[in-house]
Enzyme design. Structure first.
Site, mmCIF file in Angstrom:
data_model
loop_
_atom_site.group_PDB
_atom_site.id
_atom_site.type_symbol
_atom_site.label_atom_id
_atom_site.label_comp_id
_atom_site.label_asym_id
_atom_site.label_seq_id
_atom_site.Cartn_x
_atom_site.Cartn_y
_atom_site.Cartn_z
ATOM 1 C CG ASP A 1 -4.026 1.310 -9.232
ATOM 2 O OD1 ASP A 1 -2.657 0.784 -8.418
ATOM 3 O OD2 ASP A 1 -4.738 2.361 -8.422
ATOM 4 C CG HIS B 1 -5.959 -1.588 -8.298
ATOM 5 N ND1 HIS B 1 -5.888 -0.994 -7.529
ATOM 6 C CD2 HIS B 1 -7.505 -1.657 -8.400
ATOM 7 C CE1 HIS B 1 -7.154 -0.662 -7.245
ATOM 8 N NE2 HIS B 1 -8.192 -0.474 -8.332
ATOM 9 C CG MET C 1 -1.773 -1.678 1.268
ATOM 10 S SD MET C 1 -3.130 -1.598 -0.156
ATOM 11 C CE MET C 1 -3.978 -0.512 -0.309
HETATM 12 C C1 GRF Z 1 -5.693 -7.642 -2.444
HETATM 13 O O1 GRF Z 1 -7.152 -7.075 -2.417
HETATM 14 C C2 GRF Z 1 -4.774 -6.513 -3.237
HETATM 15 O O2 GRF Z 1 -5.853 -6.469 -4.823
HETATM 16 C C3 GRF Z 1 -5.380 -5.201 -2.914
HETATM 17 O O3 GRF Z 1 -4.770 -5.089 -1.611
HETATM 18 C C4 GRF Z 1 -5.772 -6.326 -1.397
HETATM 19 C C5 GRF Z 1 -4.115 -7.220 -0.904
HETATM 20 O O4 GRF Z 1 -4.444 -8.722 0.021
HETATM 21 N N1 GRF Z 1 -4.075 -4.395 -3.569
HETATM 22 P P1 GRF Z 1 -3.364 -9.712 0.420
HETATM 23 O O5 GRF Z 1 -2.783 -8.752 1.832
HETATM 24 O O6 GRF Z 1 -2.954 -9.836 -0.702
HETATM 25 O O7 GRF Z 1 -4.489 -10.177 1.044
#
Ligand code: GRF
Length: 204
Positions: free
Chosen positions: A147, A111, A92
């Protein structure tokens, strides 16, 4: 051809990371994970990677003087682990042109929407607020835009009456866990050709 070495960057739960680990174990992805890096010490992905015997480190953004110092640490960890493909899996943080240039055309991101619609940190909330009937997920190469880079694969899910952010996220996540390993498999098998800064061809 020598094996690709993946560097996975996550911020939290790490379920996409685990789907990638499973695809490596099953032989679908012929690569190894060199390192898992998180930007938060509490990220669950750290522990999961360590339990699987994978080198895992936290590069805490708060302990770095600025974004450049943070990214230099990321790049030096990735290079020290011999990483040839960077996989952003729920990471993030926005990465600067310095990072993108360090691994140009060798950074993938997932994404949870059908880009270019609903980029940003609140895709499911934005989808529900807008009222689209379809959502999904996108795997793309990372470029300097958020993105934004060339799209590799997408898949769709319906948006159902009564959906909440959680129910929609769960439906999309199930697709993510299939799509990300597939995109990484295509990359490591040398089947992705970048035609220009927007178009990816998948070779037979
Ligand atoms: C996922 O939905 C991904 O697409 C987004 O953040 C979430 C991460 O989930 N960027 P995880 O940590 O892989 O469980």
């Amino acid at each position: 051809m020598s094996k690709h070495i993946l560097g996975i960057l996550c911020s939290g739960r790490g379920s996409n990371m685990q789907s990638i680990m499973a695809a490596i174990s099953s032989g679908q992805i012929k690569a190894e994970i060199g390192i898992v890096i998180t930007d938060k010490p509490e990220a669950r992905a750290l522990q999961a990677a360590a339990e699987a015997g994978i080198r895992s480190v936290c590069v805490n953004r708060r302990e770095c003087v600025d974004q450049q110092a943070f990214e230099e640490r990321l790049v030096s960890e990735l290079k020290a682990a011999g990483v040839t493909l960077v996989v952003l899996a729920g990471f993030m943080r926005i990465l600067s042109p310095y990072f993108v240039e360090s691994y140009r055309h060798r950074i993938l991101n997932i994404h949870p929407s059908l880009l270019p619609a609903f980029g940003g940190a609140h895709a499911h909330r934005d989808v529900l607020a807008y009222g689209t009937r379809v959502s999904g997920c996108t795997i793309h190469f990372v470029d300097e835009g958020m993105d934004h880079g060339p799209i590799i694969l997408q898949d769709t899910v319906p948006v159902l009456d009564g959906d909440t952010e959680d129910t929609l996220a769960a439906r999309v996540l199930a697709k993510e866990h299939i799509l990300y390993p597939k995109a990484i498999e295509l990359f490591v098998d040398g089947r992705l050709e970048l035609l220009d800064d927007r178009h990816v061809r998948i070779k037979e």
